[in-house]
Design an enzyme around this catalytic site. Structure first.
Site, PDB file in Angstrom:
ATOM      1  CB  CYS A 189       9.679  -3.097   1.911  1.00  0.00           C
ATOM      2  SG  CYS A 189       8.780  -1.700   2.644  1.00  0.00           S
ATOM      3  CG  HIS A 190       4.641  -0.482  -0.694  1.00  0.00           C
ATOM      4  ND1 HIS A 190       3.949  -1.437   0.088  1.00  0.00           N
ATOM      5  CD2 HIS A 190       3.571  -0.336  -1.515  1.00  0.00           C
ATOM      6  CE1 HIS A 190       2.574  -1.880  -0.171  1.00  0.00           C
ATOM      7  NE2 HIS A 190       2.523  -1.190  -1.355  1.00  0.00           N
ATOM      8  CB  THR A 191      11.099   1.252   0.790  1.00  0.00           C
ATOM      9  OG1 THR A 191      10.217   1.732   1.997  1.00  0.00           O
ATOM     10  CG2 THR A 191      12.203   2.180   0.733  1.00  0.00           C
TER      11      THR A 191
ATOM     12  CG  HIS B 210      14.583  -2.852   2.897  1.00  0.00           C
ATOM     13  ND1 HIS B 210      13.662  -2.611   1.622  1.00  0.00           N
ATOM     14  CD2 HIS B 210      13.682  -2.229   3.811  1.00  0.00           C
ATOM     15  CE1 HIS B 210      12.710  -1.962   1.910  1.00  0.00           C
ATOM     16  NE2 HIS B 210      12.509  -2.116   3.185  1.00  0.00           N
ATOM     17  CD  GLU B 211       9.718  -6.663   5.169  1.00  0.00           C
ATOM     18  OE1 GLU B 211       9.198  -5.692   5.581  1.00  0.00           O
ATOM     19  OE2 GLU B 211       9.250  -7.319   4.172  1.00  0.00           O
TER      20      GLU B 211
ATOM     21  CB  CYS C  20      28.103   1.748  14.961  1.00  0.00           C
ATOM     22  SG  CYS C  20      28.343   3.554  15.558  1.00  0.00           S
TER      23      CYS C  20
ATOM     24  CB  CYS D 131      28.289   7.163  15.313  1.00  0.00           C
ATOM     25  SG  CYS D 131      26.478   6.801  15.214  1.00  0.00           S
TER      26      CYS D 131
ATOM     27  CB  CYS E 146      25.054   4.845  18.216  1.00  0.00           C
ATOM     28  SG  CYS E 146      24.643   3.949  16.722  1.00  0.00           S
TER      29      CYS E 146
ATOM     30  CB  CYS F 212      23.820   4.146  13.184  1.00  0.00           C
ATOM     31  SG  CYS F 212      25.292   3.610  13.208  1.00  0.00           S
TER      32      CYS F 212
ATOM     33  NE  ARG G 257      20.923   7.102   5.295  1.00  0.00           N
ATOM     34  CZ  ARG G 257      20.783   7.448   4.038  1.00  0.00           C
ATOM     35  NH1 ARG G 257      21.963   7.086   3.434  1.00  0.00           N
ATOM     36  NH2 ARG G 257      19.853   7.820   3.425  1.00  0.00           N
TER      37      ARG G 257
ATOM     38  CB  CYS H 237      11.196  -3.372   6.755  1.00  0.00           C
ATOM     39  SG  CYS H 237      10.728  -1.571   6.311  1.00  0.00           S
TER      40      CYS H 237
ATOM     41  NE  ARG I 275       6.399  -6.119   4.119  1.00  0.00           N
ATOM     42  CZ  ARG I 275       6.124  -4.835   3.871  1.00  0.00           C
ATOM     43  NH1 ARG I 275       5.123  -4.380   3.157  1.00  0.00           N
ATOM     44  NH2 ARG I 275       6.956  -4.121   4.493  1.00  0.00           N
TER      45      ARG I 275
HETATM   46  N1  LIG Z   1       9.847   4.925   7.825  1.00  0.00           N
HETATM   47  C1  LIG Z   1      10.258   3.738   7.400  1.00  0.00           C
HETATM   48  O1  LIG Z   1      11.088   3.416   8.261  1.00  0.00           O
HETATM   49  C2  LIG Z   1       9.415   3.078   6.447  1.00  0.00           C
HETATM   50  C3  LIG Z   1       8.626   3.426   5.954  1.00  0.00           C
HETATM   51  N2  LIG Z   1       7.771   2.645   4.926  1.00  0.00           N
HETATM   52  C4  LIG Z   1       6.588   3.408   4.103  1.00  0.00           C
HETATM   53  O2  LIG Z   1       5.492   3.197   4.665  1.00  0.00           O
HETATM   54  C5  LIG Z   1       4.465   3.318   3.749  1.00  0.00           C
HETATM   55  C6  LIG Z   1       3.327   2.142   3.939  1.00  0.00           C
HETATM   56  O3  LIG Z   1       4.044   0.999   3.760  1.00  0.00           O
HETATM   57  P1  LIG Z   1       3.118  -0.349   3.398  1.00  0.00           P
HETATM   58  O4  LIG Z   1       2.262  -0.585   4.856  1.00  0.00           O
HETATM   59  O5  LIG Z   1       3.836  -1.368   3.447  1.00  0.00           O
HETATM   60  O6  LIG Z   1       2.224   0.152   2.354  1.00  0.00           O
HETATM   61  P2  LIG Z   1       0.735  -0.399   1.863  1.00  0.00           P
HETATM   62  O7  LIG Z   1       0.445   0.165   0.483  1.00  0.00           O
HETATM   63  O8  LIG Z   1       0.657  -1.743   2.196  1.00  0.00           O
HETATM   64  O9  LIG Z   1      -0.109   0.467   2.638  1.00  0.00           O
HETATM   65  C7  LIG Z   1      -0.728   1.623   2.435  1.00  0.00           C
HETATM   66  C8  LIG Z   1      -2.317   1.590   2.771  1.00  0.00           C
HETATM   67  O10 LIG Z   1      -2.639   3.161   2.609  1.00  0.00           O
HETATM   68  C9  LIG Z   1      -3.839   3.069   1.700  1.00  0.00           C
HETATM   69  N3  LIG Z   1      -3.882   4.182   1.093  1.00  0.00           N
HETATM   70  C10 LIG Z   1      -3.556   4.823   0.086  1.00  0.00           C
HETATM   71  N4  LIG Z   1      -3.800   6.016  -0.104  1.00  0.00           N
HETATM   72  C11 LIG Z   1      -4.736   6.405   0.977  1.00  0.00           C
HETATM   73  C12 LIG Z   1      -5.146   7.714   1.554  1.00  0.00           C
HETATM   74  N5  LIG Z   1      -5.453   8.762   0.721  1.00  0.00           N
HETATM   75  N6  LIG Z   1      -5.903   7.694   2.643  1.00  0.00           N
HETATM   76  C13 LIG Z   1      -5.768   6.474   3.486  1.00  0.00           C
HETATM   77  N7  LIG Z   1      -5.312   5.292   2.677  1.00  0.00           N
HETATM   78  C14 LIG Z   1      -4.736   5.333   1.655  1.00  0.00           C
HETATM   79  C15 LIG Z   1      -3.613   1.885   0.628  1.00  0.00           C
HETATM   80  O11 LIG Z   1      -4.682   1.653   0.121  1.00  0.00           O
HETATM   81  P3  LIG Z   1      -4.650   0.761  -1.303  1.00  0.00           P
HETATM   82  O12 LIG Z   1      -4.897  -0.705  -1.113  1.00  0.00           O
HETATM   83  O13 LIG Z   1      -5.989   1.193  -2.124  1.00  0.00           O
HETATM   84  O14 LIG Z   1      -3.371   1.187  -2.099  1.00  0.00           O
HETATM   85  C16 LIG Z   1      -2.978   0.843   1.456  1.00  0.00           C
HETATM   86  O15 LIG Z   1      -4.209   0.075   2.078  1.00  0.00           O
HETATM   87  C17 LIG Z   1       4.917   3.280   2.411  1.00  0.00           C
HETATM   88  O16 LIG Z   1       5.135   4.777   1.990  1.00  0.00           O
HETATM   89  C18 LIG Z   1       6.524   2.715   2.553  1.00  0.00           C
HETATM   90  O17 LIG Z   1       7.557   3.100   1.850  1.00  0.00           O
HETATM   91  C19 LIG Z   1       7.809   1.301   4.884  1.00  0.00           C
HETATM   92  C20 LIG Z   1       8.653   0.780   5.758  1.00  0.00           C
HETATM   93  C21 LIG Z   1       9.709   1.602   6.805  1.00  0.00           C
HETATM   94  N1  LIG Z   2      16.186   7.343   0.211  1.00  0.00           N
HETATM   95  C1  LIG Z   2      14.961   8.064   0.210  1.00  0.00           C
HETATM   96  C2  LIG Z   2      14.331   7.789   1.471  1.00  0.00           C
HETATM   97  C3  LIG Z   2      13.897   6.494   1.842  1.00  0.00           C
HETATM   98  C4  LIG Z   2      13.630   6.269   3.095  1.00  0.00           C
HETATM   99  O1  LIG Z   2      13.088   7.305   3.825  1.00  0.00           O
HETATM  100  N2  LIG Z   2      13.957   5.368   3.762  1.00  0.00           N
HETATM  101  C5  LIG Z   2      13.710   4.867   5.131  1.00  0.00           C
HETATM  102  C6  LIG Z   2      13.429   3.579   5.461  1.00  0.00           C
HETATM  103  S1  LIG Z   2      12.029   2.952   4.374  1.00  0.00           S
HETATM  104  C7  LIG Z   2      11.890   1.458   4.594  1.00  0.00           C
HETATM  105  O2  LIG Z   2      11.283   0.729   3.858  1.00  0.00           O
HETATM  106  C8  LIG Z   2      14.665   5.315   6.063  1.00  0.00           C
HETATM  107  O3  LIG Z   2      15.340   4.401   6.650  1.00  0.00           O
HETATM  108  N3  LIG Z   2      15.250   6.286   6.019  1.00  0.00           N
HETATM  109  C9  LIG Z   2      16.427   6.892   6.941  1.00  0.00           C
HETATM  110  C10 LIG Z   2      17.690   6.868   6.016  1.00  0.00           C
HETATM  111  O4  LIG Z   2      18.765   7.270   6.801  1.00  0.00           O
HETATM  112  O5  LIG Z   2      17.709   6.417   5.087  1.00  0.00           O
HETATM  113  C11 LIG Z   2      15.361   9.659   0.002  1.00  0.00           C
HETATM  114  O6  LIG Z   2      16.352  10.059  -0.127  1.00  0.00           O
HETATM  115  O7  LIG Z   2      14.461  10.290   0.032  1.00  0.00           O
HETATM  116 ZN   LIG Z   3      10.832  -1.411   3.976  1.00  0.00          ZN
HETATM  117 ZN   LIG Z   4      26.104   4.574  15.249  1.00  0.00          ZN
END
Ligand SMILES: NC(=O)C1=CN([C@@H]2O[C@H](COP(=O)(O)OP(=O)(O)OC[C@H]3O[C@@H](n4cnc5c(N)ncnc54)[C@H](OP(=O)(O)O)[C@@H]3O)[C@@H](O)[C@H]2O)C=CC1
Ligand SMILES: N[C@@H](CCC(=O)N[C@@H](CSC=O)C(=O)NCC(=O)O)C(=O)O
Ligand SMILES: [Zn+2]
Ligand SMILES: [Zn+2]
Length: 379
Positions: free
Chosen positions: A48-50, A70-71, A100, A103, A106, A114, A118, A177, A373
């Protein structure tokens, strides 16, 4: 084969010794699970990008040396004292958002976050404050409570869910994820209504999953926004009705364009890029009075979001979610059922595959525009 229960297992893992360096595939010692813990044989993991974000050094919580990932999905190899939620041989998905059920978070009924572990999870250790990983004689840190870039990992029992073995682990891992995050953001967090207009910024794994959730909830216009024209076909395949490349608009901003397209603004927008400028555009593309913008993307340390407070005064709502707002132990098995019933796309997200030895290539491929992916075969 001799039982490994209660023994330290030596296996291969991809270790991040320092920020910005490639992962190193080498032997790791994985200690047996303590009370309330589960040791998992990881079959498959997504990248994942993270993971790349933390490896880059941009994560304020990032610390090294660490086992990222994490996936992941696999089979329970052994359980510690008192574990009742899973048993040896269960097929499981690791959960970086634990559940859990005890908490304050939850029990609130308001969030999937949760609080139980954390603090230790963020420090890269198990709930008792220690690590189960050792390499070159040194303790390694855990990551997001999961560390799926190891052939065996140890997680808290609240950080794992059993799923039917009918779903292959190279598919179920992606529910750990990316897919769940985007789908849940649309269906659980935003609760997109029938006929509502939606814009999805960033059409990677997460954005395509938002599109999938918006289709499930019968949204009206589903507008995919991406700087990469190659993403249009992907977006339409998942059900987007429109595609806009914001770099190709002349004389107006993407928010102005979306407001025109939707007669006043979108009901729901989603940032799936992690770019704070995009987050602003997504908020400002929302309809006055009720439009909601959901932040999903993870931005680098030091980045902040901004807009005119007037945007909120006039009724737009800015919120965000982790793991889509999904409670992993309670809701993930239902997503697996949806997949098995043909109601949730998962196979379609897999564009690349690697072995553990090729995991650094998986990171390179992830950054190329044609990768949705990459699934890594850990065995
Ligand atoms: N909150 C959460 O729980 C989670 C958060 N994330 C986060 O979500 C985000 C997306 O993940 P993922 O889908 O895997 O990432 P990807 O890089 O696969 O997808 C992002 C897309 O956005 C495009 N992009 C980049 N800049 C712009 C812009 N300015 N305007 C429009 N589109 C743009 C990219 O284009 P290009 O192909 O040209 O790069 C790409 O196609 C990441 O930041 C990741 O860390 C992921 C999982 C869980
Ligand atoms: N550790 C980072 C923040 C990273 C982050 O936001 N993680 C997400 C999941 S991203 C998955 O690919 C998340 O679950 N956030 C909630 C959490 O409790 O971590 C920072 O400190 O900025
Ligand atoms: Zn992820
Ligand atoms: Zn909990």
């Amino acid at each position: 084969m001799a039982s490994t229960v209660g023994q330290t297992i030596t296996c291969k893992a991809a270790i991040a010794w320092e920020a910005g360096a490639p992962l190193s595939i080498e032997d790791i010692e994985v200690a047996p699970p303590k009370a309330g813990e589960v040791r998992i044989k990881i079959h498959h993991t997504g990248v994942c990008h993270t993971d790349a974000y933390t490896l880059s050094g941009k994560d304020p919580e990032g610390a090294f040396p660490v086992v990222l990932g994490h996936e992941g999905a696999g089979i329970v190899e052994s359980i510690g004292e008192g574990v009742t939620s899973v048993k040896v041989g269960d097929y499981v998905v690791a959960l970086y958002t634990p559940e859990c059920r005890e908490c304050k978070f939850c029990k609130s009924g308001k969030t999937n976050l949760c609080g139980k572990i954390r603090a230790t999870q963020g420090k890269g250790v198990m709930p008792d404050g220690t690590s189960r990983f050792k390499a070159r004689g040194k303790d390694l840190l855990h990551f997001m409570g999961t560390s799926t870039f190891s052939q065996y990992t140890v997680v808290a029992d609240i950080s794992v869910v059993a799923v039917t073995p009918k779903i292959p682990t190279d598919r179920s891992c992606l529910l750990g994820c990316g897919i769940t995050t985007g789908y849940g953001a649309a269906v659980v967090t935003a609760k997109v209504e029938e006929g509502s207009n939606v814009a999805v910024f960033g059409v990677g794994c997460v954005g395509l999953s938002v599109v999938q959730g918006a289709v499930k909830n019968k949204a009206g216009m589903i507008i995919a926004v991406d700087v990469n024209d190659g993403k249009e076909a992907w977006a339409r395949k998942f059900g987007a009705t429109h595609f806009v490349n914001p770099t190709k608009l002349s004389g107006k901003t993407i928010q102005e364009h979306l407001i025109e397209m939707t007669d006043g603004g979108c009901d729901y927008t989603f940032d799936c890029t992690g770019n704070v400028g995009v987050m602003r555009a997504a908020l400002e593309a929302c309809h006055k009075g009720w439009g909601e913008s959901i932040v999903i993307g993870v931005a680098a340390a030091g980045q902040e979001i901004a807009t005119r407070p007037f945007q909120l005064v006039t009724g737009r709502v800015w919120k965000g979610c982790a793991f889509g707002g999904i409670k992993g132990r309670t809701q993930l098995p239902g997503l697996v059922d949806d997949y098995l019933n043909g109601e949730l796309k998962v196979d379609e997200f897999i564009t690349h595959r690697q072995s553990l030895d090729g995991i650094n290539t998986a990171f390179d491929q992830m950054k190329e525009g044609d990768c949705v992916r990459c699934v890594v075969d850990m065995q």
